[in-house]
Design a protein around this motif. Sequence first.
Motif, PDB file in Angstrom:
ATOM      1  N   ASP D  62      99.740-129.233  34.262  1.00 42.22           N
ATOM      2  CA  ASP D  62      98.512-128.647  34.794  1.00 42.22           C
ATOM      3  C   ASP D  62      98.192-129.192  36.173  1.00 42.22           C
ATOM      4  O   ASP D  62      97.883-128.448  37.104  1.00 42.22           O
ATOM      5  CB  ASP D  62      97.357-128.937  33.827  1.00 42.22           C
ATOM      6  CG  ASP D  62      96.031-128.429  34.353  1.00 42.22           C
ATOM      7  OD1 ASP D  62      95.982-127.255  34.766  1.00 42.22           O
ATOM      8  OD2 ASP D  62      95.053-129.186  34.347  1.00 42.22           O
ATOM      9  N   GLY D  66      98.315-127.227  39.641  1.00 41.71           N
ATOM     10  CA  GLY D  66      97.027-127.148  40.334  1.00 41.71           C
ATOM     11  C   GLY D  66      97.166-127.473  41.813  1.00 41.71           C
ATOM     12  O   GLY D  66      96.635-126.759  42.673  1.00 41.71           O
ATOM     13  N   SER D  69      98.917-124.912  43.786  1.00 38.86           N
ATOM     14  CA  SER D  69      97.962-123.846  44.131  1.00 38.86           C
ATOM     15  C   SER D  69      97.092-124.238  45.323  1.00 38.86           C
ATOM     16  O   SER D  69      96.853-123.436  46.224  1.00 38.86           O
ATOM     17  CB  SER D  69      97.059-123.542  42.935  1.00 38.86           C
ATOM     18  OG  SER D  69      97.828-123.088  41.849  1.00 38.86           O
ATOM     19  N   THR D  81      91.440-124.653  36.924  1.00 40.02           N
ATOM     20  CA  THR D  81      92.311-124.020  35.933  1.00 40.02           C
ATOM     21  C   THR D  81      91.469-123.142  35.016  1.00 40.02           C
ATOM     22  O   THR D  81      90.532-123.634  34.380  1.00 40.02           O
ATOM     23  CB  THR D  81      93.023-125.085  35.075  1.00 40.02           C
ATOM     24  OG1 THR D  81      93.757-125.955  35.938  1.00 40.02           O
ATOM     25  CG2 THR D  81      93.979-124.445  34.089  1.00 40.02           C
ATOM     26  N   GLU D  83      93.010-121.131  32.593  1.00 44.26           N
ATOM     27  CA  GLU D  83      93.693-121.263  31.297  1.00 44.26           C
ATOM     28  C   GLU D  83      95.156-121.543  31.556  1.00 44.26           C
ATOM     29  O   GLU D  83      95.670-121.283  32.640  1.00 44.26           O
ATOM     30  CB  GLU D  83      93.541-120.000  30.456  1.00 44.26           C
ATOM     31  CG  GLU D  83      94.215-118.768  31.002  1.00 44.26           C
ATOM     32  CD  GLU D  83      95.711-118.720  30.809  1.00 44.26           C
ATOM     33  OE1 GLU D  83      96.210-119.153  29.749  1.00 44.26           O
ATOM     34  OE2 GLU D  83      96.430-118.261  31.720  1.00 44.26           O
ATOM     35  N   TYR D  84      95.821-122.037  30.536  1.00 40.83           N
ATOM     36  CA  TYR D  84      97.282-122.091  30.570  1.00 40.83           C
ATOM     37  C   TYR D  84      97.837-122.076  29.169  1.00 40.83           C
ATOM     38  O   TYR D  84      97.122-122.297  28.188  1.00 40.83           O
ATOM     39  CB  TYR D  84      97.793-123.305  31.331  1.00 40.83           C
ATOM     40  CG  TYR D  84      97.514-124.637  30.701  1.00 40.83           C
ATOM     41  CD1 TYR D  84      96.472-125.430  31.157  1.00 40.83           C
ATOM     42  CD2 TYR D  84      98.306-125.136  29.662  1.00 40.83           C
ATOM     43  CE1 TYR D  84      96.223-126.668  30.594  1.00 40.83           C
ATOM     44  CE2 TYR D  84      98.056-126.366  29.094  1.00 40.83           C
ATOM     45  CZ  TYR D  84      97.017-127.128  29.568  1.00 40.83           C
ATOM     46  OH  TYR D  84      96.763-128.345  29.018  1.00 40.83           O
ATOM     47  N   HIS D 133     100.071-120.955  34.090  1.00 48.31           N
ATOM     48  CA  HIS D 133      98.636-121.128  34.287  1.00 48.31           C
ATOM     49  C   HIS D 133      98.016-119.955  35.036  1.00 48.31           C
ATOM     50  O   HIS D 133      98.669-119.297  35.830  1.00 48.31           O
ATOM     51  CB  HIS D 133      98.348-122.373  35.139  1.00 48.31           C
ATOM     52  CG  HIS D 133      99.015-123.614  34.690  1.00 48.31           C
ATOM     53  ND1 HIS D 133     100.357-123.839  34.850  1.00 48.31           N
ATOM     54  CD2 HIS D 133      98.527-124.717  34.083  1.00 48.31           C
ATOM     55  CE1 HIS D 133     100.654-125.032  34.354  1.00 48.31           C
ATOM     56  NE2 HIS D 133      99.576-125.581  33.883  1.00 48.31           N
ATOM     57  N   MET D 135      94.947-119.875  37.682  1.00 49.90           N
ATOM     58  CA  MET D 135      94.047-120.740  38.446  1.00 49.90           C
ATOM     59  C   MET D 135      93.068-119.852  39.216  1.00 49.90           C
ATOM     60  O   MET D 135      93.379-118.694  39.513  1.00 49.90           O
ATOM     61  CB  MET D 135      94.850-121.559  39.472  1.00 49.90           C
ATOM     62  CG  MET D 135      96.015-122.345  38.904  1.00 49.90           C
ATOM     63  SD  MET D 135      95.434-123.883  38.166  1.00 49.90           S
ATOM     64  CE  MET D 135      96.997-124.624  37.629  1.00 49.90           C
TER      65      MET D 135
END
Lengths: 146, 146, 146, 146
Positions: D62, D66, D69, D81, D83-84, D133, D135
């Motif tokens: 994650d 992140g 991103s 985030t 969801e993933y 994920h 984001m």
Amino acid sequence: MKIEKDRLSQLKRDAIQGFVKYIGLKAVSLSPGKFTTRLKLEKRHLQQDGFAHAGLIAFMADHTAGYASFSMVPADRRILTLEYKISYFRPAAGDFLECSGQVIKAGRQILFTQADVYAVKGKIKTLVARAMHTMTAVPVDKIPKA
Amino acid sequence: MKIEKDRLSQLKRDAIQGFVKYIGLKAVSLSPGKFTTRLKLEKRHLQQDGFAHAGLIAFMADHTAGYASFSMVPADRRILTLEYKISYFRPAAGDFLECSGQVIKAGRQILFTQADVYAVKGKIKTLVARAMHTMTAVPVDKIPKA
Amino acid sequence: MKIEKDRLSQLKRDAIQGFVKYIGLKAVSLSPGKFTTRLKLEKRHLQQDGFAHAGLIAFMADHTAGYASFSMVPADRRILTLEYKISYFRPAAGDFLECSGQVIKAGRQILFTQADVYAVKGKIKTLVARAMHTMTAVPVDKIPKA
Amino acid sequence: MKIEKDRLSQLKRDAIQGFVKYIGLKAVSLSPGKFTTRLKLEKRHLQQDGFAHAGLIAFMADHTAGYASFSMVPADRRILTLEYKISYFRPAAGDFLECSGQVIKAGRQILFTQADVYAVKGKIKTLVARAMHTMTAVPVDKIPKA
């Protein structure tokens, strides 16, 4: 109030068209953030072992959660599914599938939903799948042209 | 060798029946752990804004990954989808959808797969969705009766 | 009966060791198929904007659901997480995180669970995340050696 | 150009603070849309059977995705985030964990990422987990206060 009711009625009608109609999904009830649908299981809906196709169940969950989301956004917005996850608890067989979709958290742009799918055989209703979706509400004029 | 080839041919035929045939999915190629399918997009496949229905894309990903898994297990086993997650990177429109499903990790009972779905318009092929599945291989005599 | 109770007590103790203890998770209650945990939020648990780290929340959900699963299988089985999906409904801040994990469907080899994580600030408890897991129960002698 | 490089260097530093530093994650390299991290496995990172804790692996995936991103959005935006989903292909043991996170599709508000986690033992690198994920990029002044 009147407008809200009209909007719900219109959404409920809109929910059943194109691919959705072709599959045979029916709208049962729509209230703000909650949509229920039903599908009479026919031979064409089954996979190789005689159960409802997993893809059919996912489609039902996605569409039902999608219109539950529609009912939470202004009329000039469209709902697109960003992603979802679905778990299949058991193979689904019976007379009908029933799906209950609800919005868990509605933001302005992002909506989280959950949809439970049940197999209904006579009076017995069994939870067969649960899906969790992330939806996005997009202004209708920003939807790309197909 | 011969047997393996026969098994793959048979699986490729088996892959297109029932609901799958009804939808219009075609098998393109099947090798151990890898399956490719195609779907000619028609009006009945579209959602309210003219794009391929998200549920259709998920169904295609699931089914393609499922038969990629079938090609990795003994003939007396069936594949059931335990769960999957699918992300939609962009709305899908075009002449065809193409799906490439592959097994990432094949255990005796649990298989992990990935499926990428592309929209094909003329010569342009665009990634529109990716799914990750958990499948289980079940002895055919343990599949419950529908 | 006595044995069952002993097994639950032992599991509740086992749940807090190694990495889990290092993080600071506490067991609140464990009954068959249901586990509740708490974590006092400290500075070390936060991400760059002062909220509980998303990874921390996922860890809490996974571990809590894992031990809820443990309570549904024989003592000679271990639980491994095959996969999960987690949705973050809102940033999490407060005095504590609380997590409620429960088994939705327990098969002999496959267990499906759900875990809800709440941020607790004074008397207010807010749902911040929900996770759905697929777990597998593996005989202890088949767990590979680390 | 210079600015871009500065921004990447700054992000790479920012990536390791608070909970992340406490866990022991190290930044290896960051380029636009791609981030690689490493974690030396120590006893505190292990679960009850001696493998890297699943929650630790998810956290690493994650966080790495992140910051991959972050490198694709303007400096006045933060990444959250939504969801993933993560799949665990095999238990993870070894000297290090390595994670490679990359952006698959970067929209203005929504980014899709994938992160692969490897266990490294001597010269052998094994894929142990993959996460996908969703984001969201939020203007820094719209981030709620913790």
